[in-house]
Enzyme design. Structure first.
Site, short mmCIF file in Angstrom:
data_model
loop_
_atom_site.label_atom_id
_atom_site.label_comp_id
_atom_site.label_asym_id
_atom_site.label_seq_id
_atom_site.Cartn_x
_atom_site.Cartn_y
_atom_site.Cartn_z
N HIS A 89 11.11 0.02 -5.28
CA HIS A 89 10.85 -0.28 -3.86
C HIS A 89 10.31 0.97 -3.17
O HIS A 89 10.72 2.09 -3.50
CB HIS A 89 12.15 -0.75 -3.19
CG HIS A 89 11.92 -1.28 -1.81
ND1 HIS A 89 11.75 -0.45 -0.73
CD2 HIS A 89 11.81 -2.55 -1.34
CE1 HIS A 89 11.53 -1.20 0.36
NE2 HIS A 89 11.57 -2.47 0.01
N GLU A 159 3.93 -5.02 -1.76
CA GLU A 159 4.40 -4.66 -0.42
C GLU A 159 3.65 -3.42 0.07
O GLU A 159 4.03 -2.29 -0.30
CB GLU A 159 5.89 -4.30 -0.44
CG GLU A 159 6.80 -5.43 -0.79
CD GLU A 159 8.22 -5.16 -0.28
OE1 GLU A 159 8.69 -5.92 0.57
OE2 GLU A 159 8.83 -4.17 -0.70
P1 PGA Z 1 10.52 -5.95 6.02
O1 PGA Z 1 10.95 -5.31 4.63
O2 PGA Z 1 10.55 -7.45 5.87
O3 PGA Z 1 11.53 -5.44 6.99
O4 PGA Z 1 9.16 -5.46 6.33
C1 PGA Z 1 10.46 -5.80 3.44
C2 PGA Z 1 11.03 -4.99 2.29
O5 PGA Z 1 11.14 -3.78 2.38
O6 PGA Z 1 11.40 -5.57 1.27
#
Ligand code: PGA
Length: 242
Positions: A89, A159
Protein backbone atom coordinates in the site's frame (compact mmCIF):
# COMPACT_ATOMS: atom_id res chain seq x y z
CA UNK A 1 -22.97 -3.77 -14.01
CA UNK A 2 -20.82 -6.89 -14.39
CA UNK A 3 -21.43 -9.26 -11.45
CA UNK A 4 -18.85 -10.69 -9.09
CA UNK A 5 -16.82 -7.59 -8.52
CA UNK A 6 -14.86 -7.09 -5.32
CA UNK A 7 -15.24 -4.44 -2.65
CA UNK A 8 -12.28 -4.14 -0.31
CA UNK A 9 -12.73 -2.02 2.80
CA UNK A 10 -9.42 -0.66 4.07
CA UNK A 11 -10.18 0.45 7.62
CA UNK A 12 -6.59 1.67 8.05
CA UNK A 13 -5.70 2.68 11.65
CA UNK A 14 -8.89 4.65 12.05
CA UNK A 15 -10.95 2.80 14.64
CA UNK A 16 -10.88 2.50 18.40
CA UNK A 17 -12.48 -0.57 19.98
CA UNK A 18 -15.82 1.18 20.49
CA UNK A 19 -15.87 2.17 16.79
CA UNK A 20 -15.17 -1.43 15.83
CA UNK A 21 -18.08 -2.67 17.97
CA UNK A 22 -20.39 -0.12 16.41
CA UNK A 23 -19.17 -0.89 12.89
CA UNK A 24 -19.71 -4.62 13.35
CA UNK A 25 -23.11 -4.12 14.92
CA UNK A 26 -24.24 -1.97 11.99
CA UNK A 27 -23.01 -4.23 9.21
CA UNK A 28 -23.53 -7.71 10.66
CA UNK A 29 -26.14 -9.66 8.75
CA UNK A 30 -25.94 -7.24 5.82
CA UNK A 31 -22.77 -8.44 4.15
CA UNK A 32 -23.24 -11.97 2.85
CA UNK A 33 -21.07 -11.58 -0.19
CA UNK A 34 -17.62 -13.16 0.12
CA UNK A 35 -16.27 -10.70 -2.44
CA UNK A 36 -16.56 -8.00 0.21
CA UNK A 37 -13.21 -8.12 1.98
CA UNK A 38 -12.70 -6.19 5.20
CA UNK A 39 -9.22 -5.15 6.28
CA UNK A 40 -9.26 -3.94 9.89
CA UNK A 41 -6.24 -3.22 12.09
CA UNK A 42 -4.55 -6.54 12.87
CA UNK A 43 -5.48 -6.36 16.54
CA UNK A 44 -9.21 -6.41 15.68
CA UNK A 45 -9.12 -9.21 13.12
CA UNK A 46 -10.58 -11.91 15.45
CA UNK A 47 -13.76 -9.85 15.92
CA UNK A 48 -14.28 -9.75 12.17
CA UNK A 49 -13.50 -13.43 11.68
CA UNK A 50 -16.01 -14.34 14.36
CA UNK A 51 -18.73 -12.77 12.24
CA UNK A 52 -17.75 -14.72 9.14
CA UNK A 53 -16.56 -11.81 7.05
CA UNK A 54 -13.91 -12.31 4.39
CA UNK A 55 -10.94 -10.71 6.11
CA UNK A 56 -7.71 -9.21 4.84
CA UNK A 57 -4.72 -8.13 6.90
CA UNK A 58 -3.32 -4.67 6.12
CA UNK A 59 0.29 -5.83 6.08
CA UNK A 60 2.42 -8.95 6.59
CA UNK A 61 6.12 -9.53 7.13
CA UNK A 62 8.18 -11.28 4.48
CA UNK A 63 9.29 -14.17 6.69
CA UNK A 64 7.07 -16.91 8.06
CA UNK A 65 8.37 -17.16 11.59
CA UNK A 66 11.19 -16.06 13.88
CA UNK A 67 12.66 -13.29 16.01
CA UNK A 68 10.99 -10.31 14.35
CA UNK A 69 9.47 -8.37 17.22
CA UNK A 70 6.29 -6.57 16.34
CA UNK A 71 5.70 -8.26 12.99
CA UNK A 72 2.93 -10.61 11.87
CA UNK A 73 3.53 -13.23 9.20
CA UNK A 74 1.30 -14.38 6.36
CA UNK A 75 1.53 -17.87 7.83
CA UNK A 76 0.18 -16.66 11.18
CA UNK A 77 -2.60 -14.76 9.39
CA UNK A 78 -3.46 -17.79 7.30
CA UNK A 79 -3.67 -20.06 10.36
CA UNK A 80 -6.10 -17.59 11.92
CA UNK A 81 -8.41 -17.83 8.88
CA UNK A 82 -7.33 -14.67 7.09
CA UNK A 83 -7.43 -15.21 3.34
CA UNK A 84 -6.19 -11.86 1.98
CA UNK A 85 -3.39 -9.38 2.64
CA UNK A 86 -2.74 -5.88 1.36
CA UNK A 87 0.82 -5.66 0.08
CA UNK A 88 2.70 -2.51 -0.91
CA UNK A 89 0.00 0.00 0.00
CA UNK A 90 1.33 3.47 -0.81
CA UNK A 91 1.19 4.45 2.88
CA UNK A 92 3.57 1.59 3.63
CA UNK A 93 5.82 2.48 0.70
CA UNK A 94 5.91 6.08 1.94
CA UNK A 95 6.04 5.85 5.75
CA UNK A 96 7.79 2.49 6.15
CA UNK A 97 10.08 2.69 3.13
CA UNK A 98 8.83 -0.54 1.62
CA UNK A 99 10.71 -1.16 -1.60
CA UNK A 100 9.99 -3.42 -4.52
CA UNK A 101 12.24 -6.21 -3.27
CA UNK A 102 10.46 -6.30 0.08
CA UNK A 103 7.09 -6.22 -1.63
CA UNK A 104 8.11 -9.11 -3.88
CA UNK A 105 9.14 -11.15 -0.80
CA UNK A 106 5.89 -10.38 0.96
CA UNK A 107 3.90 -11.56 -2.06
CA UNK A 108 5.90 -14.80 -2.09
CA UNK A 109 5.30 -15.27 1.65
CA UNK A 110 1.56 -14.85 1.08
CA UNK A 111 1.45 -17.29 -1.81
CA UNK A 112 3.49 -19.86 0.14
CA UNK A 113 0.90 -19.86 2.90
CA UNK A 114 -2.34 -19.64 0.94
CA UNK A 115 -3.03 -15.95 1.51
CA UNK A 116 -4.11 -13.92 -1.54
CA UNK A 117 -1.87 -10.85 -1.84
CA UNK A 118 -3.68 -7.69 -2.91
CA UNK A 119 -0.82 -5.79 -4.51
CA UNK A 120 -1.28 -2.02 -4.43
CA UNK A 121 0.39 0.06 -7.11
CA UNK A 122 0.00 3.60 -8.42
CA UNK A 123 1.82 6.73 -9.50
CA UNK A 124 2.41 9.97 -7.60
CA UNK A 125 1.13 13.36 -8.81
CA UNK A 126 4.61 14.28 -9.96
CA UNK A 127 5.05 11.06 -11.92
CA UNK A 128 1.69 11.66 -13.53
CA UNK A 129 2.52 15.26 -14.44
CA UNK A 130 5.80 14.17 -15.97
CA UNK A 131 3.92 11.56 -18.01
CA UNK A 132 5.88 8.79 -16.36
CA UNK A 133 2.76 6.99 -15.25
CA UNK A 134 2.96 4.00 -17.59
CA UNK A 135 6.62 3.45 -16.86
CA UNK A 136 6.13 3.64 -13.08
CA UNK A 137 3.22 1.23 -13.11
CA UNK A 138 5.00 -1.23 -15.36
CA UNK A 139 8.05 -1.18 -13.08
CA UNK A 140 5.99 -1.60 -9.90
CA UNK A 141 4.10 -4.59 -11.30
CA UNK A 142 7.03 -6.40 -12.88
CA UNK A 143 9.25 -5.90 -9.81
CA UNK A 144 6.53 -7.05 -7.43
CA UNK A 145 5.79 -10.15 -9.50
CA UNK A 146 9.41 -10.97 -10.31
CA UNK A 147 10.03 -14.72 -10.23
CA UNK A 148 6.41 -15.49 -9.41
CA UNK A 149 4.51 -18.00 -11.52
CA UNK A 150 1.52 -18.67 -9.29
CA UNK A 151 -0.61 -15.88 -10.71
CA UNK A 152 -4.01 -17.41 -10.05
CA UNK A 153 -4.17 -16.17 -6.48
CA UNK A 154 -3.16 -12.53 -6.77
CA UNK A 155 -5.17 -9.33 -7.00
CA UNK A 156 -3.97 -5.89 -8.07
CA UNK A 157 -5.36 -2.61 -6.77
CA UNK A 158 -4.53 0.47 -8.80
CA UNK A 159 -4.40 3.45 -6.44
CA UNK A 160 -2.81 6.68 -7.68
CA UNK A 161 -1.25 8.14 -4.52
CA UNK A 162 -2.65 11.60 -5.27
CA UNK A 163 -6.19 10.21 -5.15
CA UNK A 164 -5.86 8.59 -1.72
CA UNK A 165 -7.70 10.47 1.00
CA UNK A 166 -7.99 13.60 -1.13
CA UNK A 167 -11.54 13.49 -2.48
CA UNK A 168 -10.02 13.77 -5.93
CA UNK A 169 -10.08 10.81 -8.28
CA UNK A 170 -9.23 10.30 -11.94
CA UNK A 171 -12.09 10.45 -14.46
CA UNK A 172 -13.77 7.16 -15.31
CA UNK A 173 -12.16 7.28 -18.73
CA UNK A 174 -8.74 7.62 -17.14
CA UNK A 175 -9.41 4.78 -14.71
CA UNK A 176 -10.56 2.55 -17.54
CA UNK A 177 -7.52 3.39 -19.64
CA UNK A 178 -5.09 2.49 -16.90
CA UNK A 179 -6.94 -0.70 -15.92
CA UNK A 180 -6.79 -1.82 -19.56
CA UNK A 181 -3.09 -0.89 -19.67
CA UNK A 182 -2.41 -3.02 -16.54
CA UNK A 183 -4.30 -5.98 -17.98
CA UNK A 184 -2.41 -5.76 -21.29
CA UNK A 185 0.84 -5.58 -19.38
CA UNK A 186 -0.02 -8.68 -17.35
CA UNK A 187 -0.91 -10.52 -20.53
CA UNK A 188 2.24 -9.47 -22.36
CA UNK A 189 4.81 -9.96 -19.60
CA UNK A 190 3.24 -12.58 -17.36
CA UNK A 191 0.97 -14.40 -19.82
CA UNK A 192 -2.15 -14.10 -17.69
CA UNK A 193 -5.53 -12.50 -18.04
CA UNK A 194 -6.99 -13.85 -14.84
CA UNK A 195 -5.68 -11.33 -12.27
CA UNK A 196 -8.50 -9.10 -11.00
CA UNK A 197 -7.61 -5.41 -11.22
CA UNK A 198 -9.40 -3.05 -8.82
CA UNK A 199 -9.37 0.71 -8.39
CA UNK A 200 -8.86 2.62 -5.10
CA UNK A 201 -8.55 6.30 -4.18
CA UNK A 202 -11.38 8.52 -2.91
CA UNK A 203 -14.13 6.07 -3.77
CA UNK A 204 -17.28 7.38 -2.09
CA UNK A 205 -21.07 7.28 -2.14
CA UNK A 206 -21.21 9.74 -5.03
CA UNK A 207 -18.85 8.03 -7.45
CA UNK A 208 -19.00 4.31 -6.61
CA UNK A 209 -21.83 3.44 -8.99
CA UNK A 210 -20.09 4.94 -11.99
CA UNK A 211 -16.73 3.48 -11.11
CA UNK A 212 -18.21 0.00 -10.66
CA UNK A 213 -19.85 0.40 -14.05
CA UNK A 214 -16.50 0.67 -15.80
CA UNK A 215 -16.38 -2.40 -18.00
CA UNK A 216 -12.88 -3.65 -17.31
CA UNK A 217 -12.84 -2.99 -13.57
CA UNK A 218 -13.00 -5.91 -11.14
CA UNK A 219 -13.90 -3.90 -8.06
CA UNK A 220 -12.89 -1.09 -5.74
CA UNK A 221 -11.03 -0.47 -2.52
CA UNK A 222 -12.64 1.99 -0.13
CA UNK A 223 -10.58 3.75 2.55
CA UNK A 224 -11.87 6.81 4.43
CA UNK A 225 -15.48 6.16 3.46
CA UNK A 226 -15.48 2.96 5.56
CA UNK A 227 -15.43 5.09 8.70
CA UNK A 228 -19.18 5.54 8.59
CA UNK A 229 -20.74 2.04 8.67
CA UNK A 230 -24.11 3.21 7.31
CA UNK A 231 -22.49 4.88 4.31
CA UNK A 232 -20.20 1.92 3.82
CA UNK A 233 -23.17 -0.42 3.77
CA UNK A 234 -25.00 1.65 1.21
CA UNK A 235 -21.88 1.62 -0.96
CA UNK A 236 -21.68 -2.17 -0.73
CA UNK A 237 -25.33 -2.32 -1.65
CA UNK A 238 -24.62 -0.38 -4.86
CA UNK A 239 -21.42 -2.20 -5.62
CA UNK A 240 -22.27 -5.85 -5.19
CA UNK A 241 -25.97 -6.23 -4.67
CA UNK A 242 -27.50 -4.09 -7.40
P1 PGA B 1 -9.32 6.54 0.41
O1 PGA B 1 -8.21 5.44 0.66
O2 PGA B 1 -10.58 5.84 -0.01
O3 PGA B 1 -9.45 7.25 1.72
O4 PGA B 1 -8.82 7.44 -0.65
C1 PGA B 1 -8.04 4.38 -0.20
C2 PGA B 1 -6.91 3.51 0.29
O5 PGA B 1 -5.89 4.00 0.75
O6 PGA B 1 -7.02 2.28 0.23
Amino acid sequence: MKKNKYVVGNLKMNMMLEDVSLFLKEISGHVQNNRVILCPSTIYIPYFLKQDFAVGIQNVFSKNQGAYTGEVSAKQASRMGVHYALVGHSERRLYFREDSQMINQKIKACLDTGVVPMLCIGESREERDLLRMDRVIKRQILDALHDIDDLDHIMIIYEPTWAIGTDVSPSNREIEKIIVFIKQLLKKYKGTDSIPVLYGGSVNEENIREIMNIDEIDGVMIGSATKNPKKFLSMIEVAVNE
